[in-house]
Write a protein that holds these residues in place. Structure first.
Motif, PDB file in Angstrom:
ATOM      1  N   LYS A  36     -42.959 123.774  48.614  1.00 53.08           N
ATOM      2  CA  LYS A  36     -42.947 123.357  47.211  1.00 53.08           C
ATOM      3  C   LYS A  36     -42.619 121.876  47.065  1.00 53.08           C
ATOM      4  O   LYS A  36     -43.268 121.155  46.298  1.00 53.08           O
ATOM      5  N   LEU A  37     -41.637 121.376  47.815  1.00 50.79           N
ATOM      6  CA  LEU A  37     -41.246 119.973  47.698  1.00 50.79           C
ATOM      7  C   LEU A  37     -42.301 119.033  48.274  1.00 50.79           C
ATOM      8  O   LEU A  37     -42.424 117.884  47.834  1.00 50.79           O
ATOM      9  N   TYR A  39     -45.489 119.527  47.908  1.00 48.30           N
ATOM     10  CA  TYR A  39     -46.424 119.372  46.790  1.00 48.30           C
ATOM     11  C   TYR A  39     -45.867 118.397  45.759  1.00 48.30           C
ATOM     12  O   TYR A  39     -46.607 117.571  45.223  1.00 48.30           O
ATOM     13  N   TRP A  40     -44.576 118.476  45.480  1.00 50.38           N
ATOM     14  CA  TRP A  40     -43.980 117.562  44.508  1.00 50.38           C
ATOM     15  C   TRP A  40     -44.198 116.113  44.916  1.00 50.38           C
ATOM     16  O   TRP A  40     -44.438 115.255  44.068  1.00 50.38           O
ATOM     17  N   GLN A  41     -44.128 115.839  46.220  1.00 45.40           N
ATOM     18  CA  GLN A  41     -44.315 114.469  46.699  1.00 45.40           C
ATOM     19  C   GLN A  41     -45.748 113.989  46.495  1.00 45.40           C
ATOM     20  O   GLN A  41     -45.983 112.795  46.318  1.00 45.40           O
ATOM     21  N   TYR A  43     -47.751 114.696  43.928  1.00 50.83           N
ATOM     22  CA  TYR A  43     -48.083 114.434  42.525  1.00 50.83           C
ATOM     23  C   TYR A  43     -47.980 112.958  42.176  1.00 50.83           C
ATOM     24  O   TYR A  43     -48.845 112.418  41.476  1.00 50.83           O
ATOM     25  N   SER A  74     -42.868 109.630  43.937  1.00 47.52           N
ATOM     26  CA  SER A  74     -43.098 110.294  45.217  1.00 47.52           C
ATOM     27  C   SER A  74     -41.983 109.974  46.200  1.00 47.52           C
ATOM     28  O   SER A  74     -41.525 110.850  46.937  1.00 47.52           O
ATOM     29  N   ALA A  77     -39.024 112.086  45.181  1.00 47.71           N
ATOM     30  CA  ALA A  77     -39.195 113.477  45.610  1.00 47.71           C
ATOM     31  C   ALA A  77     -39.003 113.595  47.120  1.00 47.71           C
ATOM     32  O   ALA A  77     -38.419 114.566  47.608  1.00 47.71           O
ATOM     33  N   HIS A  81     -36.274 115.764  49.093  1.00 44.38           N
ATOM     34  CA  HIS A  81     -36.692 116.677  50.154  1.00 44.38           C
ATOM     35  C   HIS A  81     -35.953 116.370  51.449  1.00 44.38           C
ATOM     36  O   HIS A  81     -35.543 117.283  52.177  1.00 44.38           O
ATOM     37  N   CYS A 120     -38.378 124.972  52.294  1.00 42.81           N
ATOM     38  CA  CYS A 120     -38.205 123.536  52.055  1.00 42.81           C
ATOM     39  C   CYS A 120     -37.117 122.925  52.925  1.00 42.81           C
ATOM     40  O   CYS A 120     -37.081 121.711  53.101  1.00 42.81           O
TER      41      CYS A 120
END
Length: 155
Positions: A36-37, A39-41, A43, A74, A77, A81, A120
Motif C-alpha cells: 500500500k505504501l 502505491y502511495w509513493q 501518486y 512522494s 511518503a 515508508h 508494508c
C-alpha cells in the motif's frame, strides 16, 4: 552554463517517469508486488509527470510548483515508508504487523483473513543497505529540487 527552465522541467519530468517505470519493472518483470505504501509513493510522481509535462507546453510557474509538490509528496511518503520498514513507527494497520496479544480468537482470525499479501513493514529488496523507499526519498528530493530550480528561472 546556466540551465534554462525548459531543460530543468524536462529533466524533472523525465526523472519521475524513470522512477515510475523502475517501480513497474520491479513489479511486473521482477515479480515484486508493491504494498500500500509503495502505491502511495507513486501518486506524487504521477502528479509530477502530469504537471511537469503540462509546464513544458504551458510555461506557468504554478505548474512547476505543483510538480515540485508532487515529487516532494512522494519523498514524504517514502520517508514514512522508510520509518515503517525500519520499525521506527507503526504503519497503517491494513498493511503492517500488529500486536495480537489482546485479540480474541475471532478477531485474530478476521485479521489473518483480511491481511494483505504484501506487508508494508518488510523490506523485500535492498542495495547497500537502502530499500526502494529509501532510494525513492533521495531521488524524489532531487526531482523536487529540479522543479523548484525551474520555477525560479526566468522563461
Amino acid at each position: 552554463m546556466t540551465l534554462n527552465r525548459r531543460f530543468l522541467t524536462a529533466l524533472g519530468t523525465l526523472g519521475s517517469v524513470v522512477l515510475i517505470l523502475g517501480a513497474l519493472a520491479f513489479q511486473h518483470l521482477g515479480g515484486m508486488a508493491p504494498c500500500k505504501l509503495c502505491y502511495w509513493q507513486r501518486y506524487g510522481h504521477w502528479a509530477a509527470i502530469a504537471f511537469g509535462a503540462l509546464a513544458l507546453f504551458v510555461p506557468q510557474r504554478w505548474l512547476l510548483w505543483l510538480a515540485a509538490a508532487g515529487a516532494a509528496a512522494s519523498a514524504g511518503a517514502g520517508l514514512y515508508h522508510t520509518g515503517v520498514e525500519r520499525k521506527w513507527w507503526e504503519g497503517p494497520a491494513s498493511c503492517s504487523g500488529s500486536d495480537i496479544g489482546a485479540l480474541s480468537a475471532d478477531e485474530l482470525m478476521n485479521q489473518i483473513m483480511s491481511a494483505p499479501l504484501i506487508r508494508c513493514d518488510d523490506i523485500p529488496w535492498q542495495l547497500f543497505g537502502l530499500s526502494m523507499a529509501n532510494y525513492n526519498v533521495l531521488a524524489s528530493l532531487v526531482i523536487a529540487t529540479l522543479f523548484i530550480l525551474a520555477a525560479r528561472r526566468p522563461t
